[in-house]
Design a protein around this motif. Sequence first.
Motif, mmCIF file in Angstrom:
data_model
loop_
_atom_site.group_PDB
_atom_site.id
_atom_site.type_symbol
_atom_site.label_atom_id
_atom_site.label_comp_id
_atom_site.label_asym_id
_atom_site.label_seq_id
_atom_site.Cartn_x
_atom_site.Cartn_y
_atom_site.Cartn_z
ATOM 1 N N ILE A 111 7.103 10.969 -6.815
ATOM 2 C CA ILE A 111 7.069 9.534 -7.088
ATOM 3 C C ILE A 111 7.754 8.757 -5.964
ATOM 4 O O ILE A 111 7.271 7.698 -5.530
ATOM 5 N N ALA A 112 8.896 9.269 -5.490
ATOM 6 C CA ALA A 112 9.625 8.585 -4.419
ATOM 7 C C ALA A 112 8.765 8.475 -3.164
ATOM 8 O O ALA A 112 8.712 7.414 -2.516
ATOM 9 N N GLU A 113 8.067 9.561 -2.833
ATOM 10 C CA GLU A 113 7.215 9.518 -1.636
ATOM 11 C C GLU A 113 6.031 8.587 -1.844
ATOM 12 O O GLU A 113 5.641 7.849 -0.931
ATOM 13 N N SER A 114 5.452 8.584 -3.050
ATOM 14 C CA SER A 114 4.333 7.683 -3.344
ATOM 15 C C SER A 114 4.769 6.225 -3.224
ATOM 16 O O SER A 114 4.040 5.384 -2.690
ATOM 17 N N GLY A 115 5.968 5.923 -3.738
ATOM 18 C CA GLY A 115 6.477 4.567 -3.653
ATOM 19 C C GLY A 115 6.699 4.124 -2.216
ATOM 20 O O GLY A 115 6.405 2.982 -1.848
ATOM 21 N N MET A 116 7.227 5.037 -1.395
ATOM 22 C CA MET A 116 7.450 4.727 0.014
ATOM 23 C C MET A 116 6.133 4.464 0.722
ATOM 24 O O MET A 116 5.994 3.494 1.491
ATOM 25 N N LYS A 117 5.138 5.306 0.472
ATOM 26 C CA LYS A 117 3.836 5.112 1.120
ATOM 27 C C LYS A 117 3.180 3.812 0.669
ATOM 28 O O LYS A 117 2.563 3.105 1.478
ATOM 29 N N ARG A 118 3.307 3.489 -0.605
ATOM 30 C CA ARG A 118 2.747 2.243 -1.114
ATOM 31 C C ARG A 118 3.409 1.048 -0.436
ATOM 32 O O ARG A 118 2.733 0.094 -0.036
ATOM 33 N N LYS A 119 4.705 1.101 -0.266
ATOM 34 C CA LYS A 119 5.434 0.016 0.389
ATOM 35 C C LYS A 119 4.986 -0.151 1.839
ATOM 36 O O LYS A 119 4.867 -1.272 2.344
ATOM 37 N N MET A 120 4.720 0.977 2.495
ATOM 38 C CA MET A 120 4.330 0.927 3.908
ATOM 39 C C MET A 120 2.827 0.762 4.095
ATOM 40 O O MET A 120 2.348 0.633 5.222
ATOM 41 N N GLY A 121 2.062 0.794 2.995
ATOM 42 C CA GLY A 121 0.626 0.561 3.076
ATOM 43 C C GLY A 121 -0.174 1.702 3.658
ATOM 44 O O GLY A 121 -1.196 1.480 4.325
ATOM 45 N N VAL A 122 0.248 2.953 3.417
ATOM 46 C CA VAL A 122 -0.498 4.109 3.908
ATOM 47 C C VAL A 122 -0.886 4.997 2.731
ATOM 48 O O VAL A 122 -0.210 5.026 1.702
ATOM 49 N N LYS A 123 -1.985 5.725 2.892
ATOM 50 C CA LYS A 123 -2.468 6.606 1.827
ATOM 51 C C LYS A 123 -1.848 7.994 1.930
ATOM 52 O O LYS A 123 -1.422 8.567 0.926
ATOM 53 N N ASP A 124 -1.827 8.566 3.129
ATOM 54 C CA ASP A 124 -1.291 9.901 3.351
ATOM 55 C C ASP A 124 -0.220 9.848 4.432
ATOM 56 O O ASP A 124 -0.247 8.980 5.318
ATOM 57 N N SER A 125 0.708 10.781 4.380
ATOM 58 C CA SER A 125 1.765 10.801 5.391
ATOM 59 C C SER A 125 1.237 11.203 6.764
ATOM 60 O O SER A 125 1.793 10.823 7.793
ATOM 61 N N SER A 126 0.176 11.989 6.799
ATOM 62 C CA SER A 126 -0.527 12.348 8.044
ATOM 63 C C SER A 126 -1.831 13.042 7.627
ATOM 64 O O SER A 126 -2.175 13.061 6.441
ATOM 65 N N ASN A 127 -2.527 13.614 8.597
ATOM 66 C CA ASN A 127 -3.746 14.370 8.274
ATOM 67 C C ASN A 127 -3.615 15.834 8.693
ATOM 68 O O ASN A 127 -4.614 16.488 9.020
ATOM 69 N N LEU A 128 -2.395 16.362 8.647
ATOM 70 C CA LEU A 128 -2.156 17.731 9.100
ATOM 71 C C LEU A 128 -2.818 18.777 8.212
ATOM 72 O O LEU A 128 -3.223 19.835 8.690
ATOM 73 N N ILE A 129 -2.914 18.498 6.897
ATOM 74 C CA ILE A 129 -3.420 19.504 5.953
ATOM 75 C C ILE A 129 -4.706 18.987 5.304
ATOM 76 O O ILE A 129 -4.650 18.042 4.506
ATOM 77 N N PRO A 130 -5.849 19.559 5.612
ATOM 78 C CA PRO A 130 -7.113 19.088 5.021
ATOM 79 C C PRO A 130 -7.074 19.098 3.493
ATOM 80 O O PRO A 130 -6.673 20.080 2.875
ATOM 81 N N GLY A 131 -7.445 17.983 2.901
ATOM 82 C CA GLY A 131 -7.491 17.877 1.452
ATOM 83 C C GLY A 131 -6.171 17.523 0.804
ATOM 84 O O GLY A 131 -6.124 17.217 -0.387
ATOM 85 N N HIS A 132 -5.103 17.585 1.571
ATOM 86 C CA HIS A 132 -3.777 17.308 1.010
ATOM 87 C C HIS A 132 -3.060 16.173 1.727
ATOM 88 O O HIS A 132 -2.068 15.659 1.223
ATOM 89 N N GLY A 133 -3.506 15.812 2.914
ATOM 90 C CA GLY A 133 -2.812 14.792 3.690
ATOM 91 C C GLY A 133 -1.815 15.432 4.630
ATOM 92 O O GLY A 133 -2.168 16.278 5.457
#
Length: 264
Positions: A212-234
């Motif tokens: 939840i903490a990571e989801s909240g941070m990404k929502r605040k920063m306006g991004v869907k995934d933290s990166s694209n390093l892992i196919p299907g997982h972000g």
Amino acid sequence: MNAPEKWSDLTTRVASALVMVLVALIAILAGGHVFHVLVAVICGLMIWELVNIITPPERRNLSRVLGGLTGTAVFAAVYLPVGFALPLLLAPALIGFGQLEKNRTIYMAFTVMILMSGFGMMQVRDDMGVGWMLWLVVVVVVTDVFGYFAGRAFGGPKFWPSVSPKKTWSGTAAGWVGAALVGLLFSINTGVGLQLIGISIAISMASQMGDIAESGMKRKMGVKDSSNLIPGHGGLMDRFDGMLGASVFLLIMGQFIGFPPGVG
């Protein structure tokens, strides 16, 4: 969402998950330097992702520096006495805080959690052995897997729609059930007592808090995934956010109640 859309990413997610499980299992069984290196690399890459998320493009060269510093600190800390390891673990958080122009609080909070999580996982593997490291990983993975399938199969009320639109209460509760089953299985096979069921549920909840903490941070920063390093997982933060919460909670909890229960 219709049925095909619900499961559209399943094949890619499963393939990537199998690779991650294989790599993690090899490192956990090997232990020692192999496990330490893997944990340090993961922590460094998560900081790289974090800094890329919270900084403008022209400052993103800082992500490589702070990521490398974090990975080095985590790896070195496990070989030092605790009195020297602790300031080393906190150094990347303070150094980055001084270098960033904004989102400093986000950086410091997540960096401390990542550093302590990495150190905590290495302590579990080194001090408690393969079995308890596997227990921690299995609780987090089962929480995620049960939550994924139950949420998509049953749907229902959303857990926090404004931050994480896909998370449901059915998936959240299913994660607790899965963790309880893992706790029951390990309690039977380790002889530590049924209170491990409750501890496993608490670990599951802590892993969900990390998610939840990571989801909240990404929502605040306006991004869907933290990166694209892992196919299907972000990115790695998307995949290991639950482990962050779980391992930090176990590290703290173990100091107060003794772990494993009835043994430690």
